[in-house]
Design an enzyme around this catalytic site. Structure first.
Site, PDB file in Angstrom:
ATOM      1  N   GLU A  48       0.636  -0.939   0.103  1.00  0.00           N
ATOM      2  CA  GLU A  48       0.169   0.206   0.081  1.00  0.00           C
ATOM      3  C   GLU A  48       0.998   1.368  -0.423  1.00  0.00           C
ATOM      4  O   GLU A  48       2.073   1.652   1.017  1.00  0.00           O
ATOM      5  CB  GLU A  48      -0.976  -0.084   1.271  1.00  0.00           C
ATOM      6  CG  GLU A  48      -1.701   1.470   1.318  1.00  0.00           C
ATOM      7  CD  GLU A  48      -3.194   0.784   2.179  1.00  0.00           C
ATOM      8  OE1 GLU A  48      -4.090   0.066   1.353  1.00  0.00           O
ATOM      9  OE2 GLU A  48      -2.884   1.222   2.946  1.00  0.00           O
ATOM     10  N   LYS A  50       0.513   5.308   1.003  1.00  0.00           N
ATOM     11  CA  LYS A  50      -0.214   5.880   1.777  1.00  0.00           C
ATOM     12  C   LYS A  50       0.525   6.503   2.572  1.00  0.00           C
ATOM     13  O   LYS A  50       1.548   6.573   3.148  1.00  0.00           O
ATOM     14  CB  LYS A  50      -1.133   5.326   3.016  1.00  0.00           C
ATOM     15  CG  LYS A  50      -0.560   4.111   3.835  1.00  0.00           C
ATOM     16  CD  LYS A  50      -1.935   4.222   4.726  1.00  0.00           C
ATOM     17  CE  LYS A  50      -1.530   3.186   5.325  1.00  0.00           C
ATOM     18  NZ  LYS A  50      -2.853   2.017   6.959  1.00  0.00           N
ATOM     19  N   LYS A 110      -7.970   3.080  -2.786  1.00  0.00           N
ATOM     20  CA  LYS A 110      -8.827   2.573  -1.712  1.00  0.00           C
ATOM     21  C   LYS A 110      -9.065   3.820  -1.202  1.00  0.00           C
ATOM     22  O   LYS A 110      -8.516   4.557  -0.771  1.00  0.00           O
ATOM     23  CB  LYS A 110      -7.658   2.142  -0.307  1.00  0.00           C
ATOM     24  CG  LYS A 110      -7.850   1.797   0.122  1.00  0.00           C
ATOM     25  CD  LYS A 110      -6.636   1.380   1.197  1.00  0.00           C
ATOM     26  CE  LYS A 110      -7.478   0.304   2.442  1.00  0.00           C
ATOM     27  NZ  LYS A 110      -5.886   0.076   3.409  1.00  0.00           N
ATOM     28  N   GLU A 159     -14.046  -5.101   2.540  1.00  0.00           N
ATOM     29  CA  GLU A 159     -13.566  -5.231   3.625  1.00  0.00           C
ATOM     30  C   GLU A 159     -14.651  -5.500   4.540  1.00  0.00           C
ATOM     31  O   GLU A 159     -15.564  -4.763   4.754  1.00  0.00           O
ATOM     32  CB  GLU A 159     -12.536  -3.524   4.242  1.00  0.00           C
ATOM     33  CG  GLU A 159     -12.197  -3.938   5.278  1.00  0.00           C
ATOM     34  CD  GLU A 159     -11.406  -2.063   5.055  1.00  0.00           C
ATOM     35  OE1 GLU A 159     -10.345  -2.275   4.960  1.00  0.00           O
ATOM     36  OE2 GLU A 159     -11.353  -1.498   6.314  1.00  0.00           O
ATOM     37  N   ASN A 180     -10.287  -7.128   7.750  1.00  0.00           N
ATOM     38  CA  ASN A 180      -9.696  -5.379   8.757  1.00  0.00           C
ATOM     39  C   ASN A 180      -9.370  -5.896  10.487  1.00  0.00           C
ATOM     40  O   ASN A 180     -10.243  -5.725  11.032  1.00  0.00           O
ATOM     41  CB  ASN A 180      -9.782  -3.956   7.967  1.00  0.00           C
ATOM     42  CG  ASN A 180      -9.071  -3.157   8.418  1.00  0.00           C
ATOM     43  OD1 ASN A 180      -8.383  -3.514   8.938  1.00  0.00           O
ATOM     44  ND2 ASN A 180      -9.329  -2.065   7.955  1.00  0.00           N
ATOM     45  N   GLU A 210      -5.916  -8.239   6.882  1.00  0.00           N
ATOM     46  CA  GLU A 210      -5.653  -6.458   6.313  1.00  0.00           C
ATOM     47  C   GLU A 210      -4.698  -5.822   7.919  1.00  0.00           C
ATOM     48  O   GLU A 210      -6.230  -5.837   9.121  1.00  0.00           O
ATOM     49  CB  GLU A 210      -6.520  -5.184   6.230  1.00  0.00           C
ATOM     50  CG  GLU A 210      -7.190  -5.986   4.993  1.00  0.00           C
ATOM     51  CD  GLU A 210      -8.606  -5.696   4.124  1.00  0.00           C
ATOM     52  OE1 GLU A 210      -8.775  -5.497   3.090  1.00  0.00           O
ATOM     53  OE2 GLU A 210      -8.672  -3.869   4.960  1.00  0.00           O
ATOM     54  N   SER A 211      -4.144  -4.573   7.857  1.00  0.00           N
ATOM     55  CA  SER A 211      -3.555  -4.185   9.466  1.00  0.00           C
ATOM     56  C   SER A 211      -3.060  -5.345  10.003  1.00  0.00           C
ATOM     57  O   SER A 211      -3.683  -6.324  10.226  1.00  0.00           O
ATOM     58  CB  SER A 211      -4.526  -3.652  10.036  1.00  0.00           C
ATOM     59  OG  SER A 211      -5.053  -2.784   8.969  1.00  0.00           O
TER      60      SER A 211
END
Length: 249
Positions: A48, A50, A110, A159, A180, A210-211
Site C-alpha cells: 500500500e 499512503k 482505496k 472489507e 481488517n 489487513e492491518s
C-alpha cells in the site's frame, strides 16, 4: 450500528465532495486482474501507498507514490493499493493515475466509496479494482456498487471486520474479501480477528488479512488463515522499503 466520530466525519466529507463530482464514461478495464494476480501465488502481498492516516498521523514525510509502487513491484508485490483520500490520508486521485501508468500490476483505489461516480472516477484514473467497506454501506448499496465496478471490468476488495459483515459480503457476491484487524470504532488492532472471521468465508473467496503486520511473526500468523496480506504502514514508516521487504520475508 453507530459509526465512530472520525468515520462519520470522513463520510460527511465524501458526501460534500460528491456535490461537485463529475460523471465519467470510462473505458472497460482490460489489464491485469486483481483476482488472477492474487490467485497466481500461494501467498500474495498487496502493498500500500499512503502518506498518513487518522490513527497514525503522518507516516511518510517524503511521499512519492510512484517510486514506492515501482519498488513494491520490483520486490514481488501482487497488487498495489493507493490511498486517494486527501483530507485524512494525504492522497489524491492523481496518485492513483500516476501509479497505474507506471506499474504492470493491478492497482486498487482505496477510499471511502459510497457512490457510483467514485467507481467511475476510479476506472477513469486507472484502477483495476476498488475497495468497498461493508461497515459504511447498506447491503443494497454494497451489492449495487459491486455490480457497477464489475460492469467496468474492475475487481472489488470488500472489507469486513466482523462475522456478521462476512455474511453480508458473501450474500452480496464478494469474491475478494479483506479482513481488517483495525477496529474502525477506536482504531485498535484485534490480532485474533483473522483466525476467527476467515472461517466464515468460503474457500472460493480470496481472503486478505489487513492491518497489524509489524514483523515476520505477524505475517506468518496471517499465512495460516488467509491467501494474502495487505501491508502499508510497516513499509511506509521504513526509509528503505526494499530492506524492510527482505526483513519481512
Amino acid at each position: 450500528m453507530a459509526l465512530h466520530r472520525v468515520l462519520r466525519e470522513i463520510l460527511e466529507t465524501k458526501k460534500r465532495e460528491l456535490d461537485s463530482a463529475p460523471e465519467y464514461d470510462p473505458e472497460i478495464y482490460k489489464g491485469p486482474s486483481l483476482w488472477q494476480s492474487l490467485r497466481s501465488r500461494k501467498f500474495s502481498i498487496v502493498a500500500e501507498c499512503k502518506r498518513k492516516s487518522p490513527s497514525s498521523g503522518t507516516i511518510r514525510e517524503e511521499y512519492e507514490p510512484v517510486s514506492v509502487a515501482t519498488t513494491y513491484e520490483e520486490c514481488g508485490a501482487s497488487a498495489i493499493s493507493v490511498l486517494t483520500d486527501k483530507d485524512y490520508f494525504g492522497g489524491s486521485i492523481l496518485d492513483l493515475q500516476n501509479v497505474a501508468a507506471k506499474v504492470n500490476l493491478p492497482v486498487i483505489r482505496k477510499d471511502f466509496i459510497i457512490d457510483e461516480r467514485q467507481v467511475q472516477e476510479a476506472r477513469q484514473f486507472g484502477a483495476a479494482a476498488i475497495l468497498l467497506i461493508v461497515r459504511i454501506l447498506t447491503p443494497d448499496q454494497l451489492s449495487s456498487l459491486l455490480h457497477k465496478a464489475r460492469k467496468y471490468g474492475m475487481d472489488v476488495l470488500t472489507e469486513i471486520h466482523t462475522e456478521e459483515e462476512a455474511e453480508i459480503a458473501t450474500h452480496a457476491g464478494a469474491n475478494i474479501v479483506g479482513i481488517n484487524t483495525r477496529d474502525l470504532d477506536d482504531f485498535s488492532i484485534h490480532k485474533d480477528l483473522v483466525s476467527k472471521v476467515s472461517q466464515k468465508l468460503s474457500p472460493n473467496i480470496v481472503k486478505i488479512g489487513e492491518s497489524g503486520v509489524h514483523s515476520k511473526a505477524d505475517l506468518d500468523e496471517f499465512r495460516r488463515y488467509v491467501d494474502a496480506a495487505l501491508i502499508g504502514t510497516y513499509f511506509m514508516e521504513k526509509k528503505n522499503i526494499r530492506k524492510a521487504w527482505l526483513e519481512l520475508f
